[in-house]
Write a protein that holds these residues in place. Structure first.
Motif, short mmCIF file in Angstrom:
data_model
loop_
_atom_site.label_atom_id
_atom_site.label_comp_id
_atom_site.label_asym_id
_atom_site.label_seq_id
_atom_site.Cartn_x
_atom_site.Cartn_y
_atom_site.Cartn_z
N GLU A 1 23.39 13.20 -27.86
CA GLU A 1 23.10 11.85 -27.37
C GLU A 1 22.12 11.92 -26.20
O GLU A 1 22.19 12.82 -25.37
CB GLU A 1 24.40 11.18 -26.91
CG GLU A 1 25.38 10.88 -28.03
CD GLU A 1 24.90 9.78 -28.97
OE1 GLU A 1 23.86 9.14 -28.67
OE2 GLU A 1 25.55 9.57 -30.00
N GLY A 2 21.22 10.97 -26.17
CA GLY A 2 20.20 10.99 -25.12
C GLY A 2 19.30 12.20 -25.22
O GLY A 2 18.83 12.73 -24.21
N GLY A 3 19.05 12.63 -26.46
CA GLY A 3 18.27 13.84 -26.67
C GLY A 3 16.77 13.60 -26.70
O GLY A 3 16.30 12.47 -26.79
N TRP A 4 16.04 14.68 -26.58
CA TRP A 4 14.58 14.62 -26.68
C TRP A 4 14.05 15.86 -27.37
O TRP A 4 14.74 16.88 -27.46
CB TRP A 4 13.91 14.45 -25.32
CG TRP A 4 14.24 15.52 -24.31
CD1 TRP A 4 15.21 15.47 -23.35
CD2 TRP A 4 13.58 16.79 -24.14
NE1 TRP A 4 15.21 16.63 -22.61
CE2 TRP A 4 14.21 17.46 -23.07
CE3 TRP A 4 12.53 17.43 -24.80
CZ2 TRP A 4 13.83 18.72 -22.65
CZ3 TRP A 4 12.14 18.69 -24.37
CH2 TRP A 4 12.78 19.33 -23.31
N LEU A 5 12.83 15.76 -27.85
CA LEU A 5 12.17 16.85 -28.58
C LEU A 5 10.70 16.85 -28.20
O LEU A 5 10.09 15.79 -28.05
CB LEU A 5 12.35 16.65 -30.08
CG LEU A 5 11.60 17.55 -31.06
CD1 LEU A 5 12.43 17.73 -32.34
CD2 LEU A 5 10.22 16.97 -31.43
N ALA A 6 10.14 18.05 -28.07
CA ALA A 6 8.71 18.19 -27.79
C ALA A 6 8.11 19.21 -28.75
O ALA A 6 8.74 20.22 -29.08
CB ALA A 6 8.48 18.64 -26.35
N SER A 7 6.89 18.94 -29.19
CA SER A 7 6.21 19.88 -30.06
C SER A 7 4.76 20.04 -29.65
O SER A 7 4.20 19.20 -28.93
CB SER A 7 6.28 19.43 -31.53
OG SER A 7 5.44 18.30 -31.75
#
Length: 423
Positions: free
Chosen positions: A36-42
């Motif tokens: 929950e409240g996650g994020w991702l970067a690429s």
């Protein structure tokens, strides 16, 4: 650490492995790794970091970086459709109506219908026509969230026609914005003209494997093992040729009858065993020992009308489960993995989370891509979808409704709101 794509404020389904990457069984078969409240970067199509909360703000970003606020929506791995027959022409509406009136599928095939009807329609179309049809079908799959897809030949039957189809599929794969895995379906049906020369036809199909490998036209070889179609003895030389050529093996196994094909697939170290609705207990034990995924195809059971595979049998035997659309014009004109997920739950007995695992990371393992895609963790391809919901269980609940908001293939947005940027 620089990023050119950041997606934040998400319900992130990481599908991260518990310890080491392998096909998911047991408790892991239903573990979606929700954050929950996650994020991702690429960056450059590869995931460079994931996390929770506001830590994404510390990332360096390229000047052209894209930032997406998911606003609490589900962000999850792109779907992996590990079994399709997208390269074909024509439709089989009449056959569909006939079967719904009680006709038997194998009887229709024996009378020259079924697969043979699609073969005739496909042979009559030009390369450009087939390529255009395939492009449109791939675009629809992408719009519905698929970021890795298998496409088989199989509607040529004779080796020369099969090679034509493989070259068309290879051309489509080269330009597609998602990962396309190509399979040579060498033994799909016996051509009527070869009815008295089964052995010669099988030998030619096996010999063609070398050409397929030399031209890098496919990565796997397939056969339809069923009563009245091809038997295990027919498949042995094909499996041997695939092994010698360095190609993977997969099988249409025990779809309508238990013919021992599932156990044979395990003995032959196949990449997957598909359909498997009538696989024996011995076949399930063999798949479990070899950790080979069983690809369940509920769309086929639904449209043909045979009892669907019971997922609980496979799960209790510790067999990894994948699910796929089996898109084809005769027995599963199913479009989109969300519908396959819903049918996997309603017909096969999967839970919504088990169906998501089956449609992502286990599908990736069924295509030999378990370390490349299917999970949102550092080092994997940034293949992902943003759903138009904050609860992933809605994939199974909202059958047929639009639910895929955005689709990213290797970090690039390739579809939004049900429409693919690719045509």
């Amino acid at each position: 650490m620089e990023a050119d794509l950041v997606i934040r404020r998400a319900r992130l389904l990481s599908l991260a492995p518990l310890r080491e990457e392998k096909p998911r069984v047991g408790a892991a078969a239903g573990d979606v790794g929700a954050i929950e409240g996650g994020w991702l970067a690429s960056r450059d199509g590869v995931i460079v970091a994931t996390g929770r909360g506001d830590a994404w703000q510390d990332l360096e970003r390229t000047p052209e970086a894209i930032e997406v606020d998911a606003e609490g929506r589900v962000v999850m791995p792109g779907f992996v459709d590990s079994h399709t027959h997208l390269c074909y022409a024509g439709q089989r509406w009449d056959e569909f109506v006939t079967r719904r009136s009680g006709a038997d599928y194998l009887a229709v095939l024996e009378r020259g219908g079924g697969i043979h009807a699609t073969v005739r329609a496909t042979r009559d179309r030009s390369d450009d026509d087939l390529l255009a049809l395939l492009r449109r079908r791939l675009a629809r799959a992408v719009a519905l969230g698929t970021t890795t897809i298998e496409v088989k030949s199989g509607y040529g039957l004779e080796p020369a026609e099969e090679l034509r189809q493989l070259r068309i599929i290879a051309a489509a794969a080269k330009e597609a914005p998602v990962d396309v895995a190509v399979t040579y379906l060498a033994l799909h049906a016996l051509p009527a003209a070869r009815a008295d020369d089964r052995r010669g036809f099988v030998r030619e199909a096996a010999e063609t494997v070398r050409t397929v490998a030399d031209e890098a036209l496919a990565e796997a070889v397939d056969a339809f093992v069923e009563n009245g179609v091809f038997d295990i003895d027919d498949v042995r030389p094909l499996a041997k040729a695939a092994s010698e050529a360095g190609l993977a093996l997969t099988l249409h196994a025990d779809q309508l009858n238990d013919v021992g094909a599932t156990a044979f697939a395990a003995r032959a170290h196949a990449r997957s065993a598909d359909h498997v609705a009538n696989a024996s207990a011995e076949g399930l034990r063999a798949l479990a020992r070899a950790a080979i995924p069983a690809v369940l195809l509920p769309g086929s059971a639904f449209f043909v009308g045979y009892p669907p595979p019971d997922a609980r049998r496979f799960l209790s035997a510790d067999v990894p489960i994948a699910i796929a659309t089996d898109h084809n014009p005769g027995t599963s004109p199913l479009e989109g993995m969300p519908t396959a997920i819903a049918l996997g739950v309603v017909l096969c007995g999967l839970t919504p989370h088990e169906a998501i695992v089956a449609a992502t990371i286990n599908g990736a393992h069924a295509l030999g891509r378990g370390g490349r895609t299917g999970a949102l963790i550092k080092g994997r391809r940034a293949d992902l979808v943003i759903l138009d919901t904050d609860d992933e269980r809605e994939l199974a609940y909202r059958l047929g409704g639009p639910i895929v908001r955005e689709v990213y293939g290797a970090g690039t947005r390739v579809a939004a709101n049900g429409s693919a940027a690719y045509r």
